[in-house]
Design an enzyme around this catalytic site. Structure first.
Site, mmCIF file in Angstrom:
data_model
loop_
_atom_site.group_PDB
_atom_site.id
_atom_site.type_symbol
_atom_site.label_atom_id
_atom_site.label_comp_id
_atom_site.label_asym_id
_atom_site.label_seq_id
_atom_site.Cartn_x
_atom_site.Cartn_y
_atom_site.Cartn_z
ATOM 1 C CB CYS A 91 -0.995 -0.059 1.151
ATOM 2 S SG CYS A 91 -2.478 0.886 0.783
ATOM 3 C CG HIS A 114 -3.660 -3.637 3.071
ATOM 4 N ND1 HIS A 114 -2.721 -3.184 3.955
ATOM 5 C CD2 HIS A 114 -4.273 -2.546 2.578
ATOM 6 C CE1 HIS A 114 -2.770 -1.868 4.007
ATOM 7 N NE2 HIS A 114 -3.707 -1.446 3.173
ATOM 8 C CD GLU A 117 -1.289 -6.365 4.993
ATOM 9 O OE1 GLU A 117 -1.002 -6.600 3.795
ATOM 10 O OE2 GLU A 117 -1.536 -5.220 5.420
HETATM 11 N N1 GLN Z 1 -1.935 6.736 2.788
HETATM 12 C C1 GLN Z 1 -2.062 5.970 1.590
HETATM 13 C C2 GLN Z 1 -3.423 6.149 0.943
HETATM 14 O O1 GLN Z 1 -4.359 6.558 1.580
HETATM 15 C C3 GLN Z 1 -1.773 4.495 1.847
HETATM 16 C C4 GLN Z 1 -2.710 3.838 2.801
HETATM 17 C C5 GLN Z 1 -2.236 2.499 3.312
HETATM 18 O O2 GLN Z 1 -1.030 2.214 3.292
HETATM 19 N N2 GLN Z 1 -3.121 1.686 3.812
HETATM 20 O O3 GLN Z 1 -3.595 5.851 -0.211
#
Ligand code: GLN
Length: 541
Positions: free
Chosen positions: A383, A509, A511
């Site tokens: 992410c 994600h 994970e």
């Molecule tokens: N801050 C970033 C976004 O909002 C990544 C978010 C995250 O890593 N879950 O896109």
């Protein structure tokens, strides 16, 4: 067979591992052929943990249907191999929100709306709705907090009523408590357990089984004493002693006969013995690996490991698949600078840049990406970690000086990560987060394709910003491979670099979907790449 409900409460202190006990019991019942789900009741007033600081609450676990939930749901999914949803997590905030909404709509027909019966009814209906789906033989209900907490009272009262409503034979009450060892006295003390049971009696819920957390085994005298003073049979005093790995807990509970007592008391019809062959080999692989690697986890909440719990568990699952112990080196991103990065990241066999929100630690993350890219160290960016890898690539490979995400620099000359046009309309309502499961089509011949072995995958998201399609071509020209794309909205989900042993960034994600029975493929391949690189030098344990 009608659905049976197992209510699990905790006493004496928090952090006794109620979530793990619930997941372990669930696993044992599932291994006997029963269909089981687990629900977490959280007594806080936030509607969900989505807005809570990870230092306060740990990781926010996102479900397929896009609910932001308590991290215990992650344990439930990983242990049982199930998929949970919004329904599996209830908070006081959500209960009140719905009751107040109904009140505004006139649903209570002019009645005075009160904790009893309106709040307790709402709680009960949430619990019962899982069973009413007809999908489960057993619903385990984990009541968050500790008995005696003011905010937990409506939940305990609702559970007391539930036992009356659907009958004692359909419900079971398990109380998790602490039996401390007093070094000076050289003995285990039962008084805190007695007090805790007394407290829960006062509010009307009698435990049928006591699970006693202790640092040392409970000998029979102690068990008898607890049974005698807490109104349970000796066989219903289950010891839960500290384990090396959380994945051993189901086996310890099996030895203690927890599942057997539950089955007898609820007259559950199931296999005589649980089938745990796969689980046993997994635990063996976790405990006795033949290889070892060191992964640097670069994040800004590293002092609080619970903030990254699904990543940690995914690495354990992937390690077991590779017969490897994955040692995590926790590295604070805001301490990394171009000057010290080689020292901070020295000796790592792989680098994982973690998800996150906000500006702090970004430079350190970007510097770590550069280090992993240039030194050909296996890299996984999740992410925000993926977004940092795109920013780094734009700046240092494609010559876009000052490239950034508009999250950190709204004035950047190269907004390679940005909010998409169609999201901008929703900015004011706050509904801009991409949450939950999305499709991702994977390009042939890529590392992602090899890892997944599939063309179309589905992973969970939790973010606002995206790789800006305006810069896609330029980044591709520079050598960044867009190996995964969401077909509906044409959003880049996976990036990788060809000329590198293993460099993958994912907008989702991964994970959140790793399970003991199905370790997440990218994690498995990431660990494998690191093990292969260590090669000859691999330290035999
Ligand atoms: N801050 C970033 C976004 O909002 C990544 C978010 C995250 O890593 N879950 O896109």
């Amino acid at each position: 067979m009608s659905t049976k409900y197992i209510i699990v409460t905790g006493g004496v202190t928090s952090s006794l591992g109620k979530g793990i006990i619930c997941a372990s019991l669930g696993k044992l019942l599932e291994a006997r052929g029963l269909s089981v789900t687990i629900q977490k009741l959280d007594p806080y007033i936030n509607v969900d943990p989505g807005t809570m600081n990870p230092y306060e609450h740990g990781e926010v676990f996102v479900t397929d249907d896009g609910a932001e939930t308590d991290l215990d749901l992650g344990h439930y999914e990983r242990f049982l191999g199930i998929t949970t949803s919004q329904e599996n997590n209830v908070t006081t905030g959500r209960i009140y929100y719905d009751v107040i909404t109904k009140e505004r709509q006139g649903a209570y027909l002019g009645k005075t709306v009160q904790v009893i019966p309106h709040i307790t009814d709402e709680i009960k209906s949430r619990v019962l709705s899982l069973g009413e789906s007809g999908k489960y033989d057993v619903v385990i209900v984990e009541v968050g907090g500790t008995v005696g907490d003011i905010e937990g009272l409506p939940y305990i009262e609702a559970m007391r009523q539930l036992r009356f409503d659907i009958g004692k034979k359909n419900t079971l009450s398990i109380h998790l408590t602490l039996v401390p060892y007093l070094k000076a006295a050289g003995e285990l003390k039962t008084k805190p357990t007695q007090h805790s049971v007394k407290t829960i009696y006062e509010i009307g819920l009698q435990p049928d089984i006591l699970v006693c957390r202790a640092e040392v085994p409970l000998e029979s005298g102690i068990r008898t004493k607890i049974a005698q003073f807490c109104n349970v049979e000796v066989e219903d005093v289950i010891a839960s002693i500290d384990a090396e790995s959380i994945y051993e807990v189901p086996l310890l509970m099996l030895d203690e006969g927890l599942d057997k007592r539950v089955i007898e008391k609820l007259s559950l019809k199931c296999k005589d013995e649980p089938v745990l062959d796969k689980w046993n080999s997994f635990v063996k692989a976790v405990k006795y690996p033949r290889k070892k690697i060191k992964v640097g986890l670069i994040g800004k909440y590293v002092e609080h490991h619970d903030a990254y719990i699904s990543i940690v568990e995914s690495l354990i699952h992937a390690g077991a698949m590779n017969d490897t112990k994955v040692e995590i080196s926790w590295i604070q991103s805001d301490e990394i600078t171009p000057e010290n990065v080689d020292k901070k990241l020295a000796g790592l066999n792989a680098v994982l840049v973690a998800p996150g929100f906000g500006h702090r630690g970004i430079q350190g993350k970007i510097t770590s990406v550069k280090f992993a890219r240039e030194n050909k160290i296996p890299f996984l960016g999740i992410c925000l970690g993926m977004q940092c890898s795109v920013i780094e690539f734009a700046r240092n490979v494609c010559g876009m000086a000052g490239a950034n995400s508009t999250e950190f620099d709204p004035e950047t000359p190269f907004p390679v990560i940005d909010i998409m046009e169609d999201q901008k309309e929703n900015l004011e309502t706050g509904g801009t987060m991409r949450l939950g499961l999305y499709d991702c089509a994977i390009k042939k011949g890529t590392k992602a394709r090899k890892a997944y072995g599939e063309d179309l995958i589905h992973e969970r998201h939790r973010h606002r910003f995206e790789l800006n399609n305006k810069y896609r071509e330029e980044l591709e020209k520079g050598g960044l491979v867009m190996s995964g794309v969401n077909p509906e909205r044409d959003l880049v989900e996976i990036v990788e670099i060809k000329d590198h042993p293993w460099f993958v960034g994912v907008q989702f994600h991964p994970e959140l979907k790793s399970k003991v029975i199905a370790p997440q493929p990218l994690f498995v391949d990431f660990v494998k790449a690191a093990v292969e690189l260590v090669g000859e030098k691999s330290q035999k344990l």
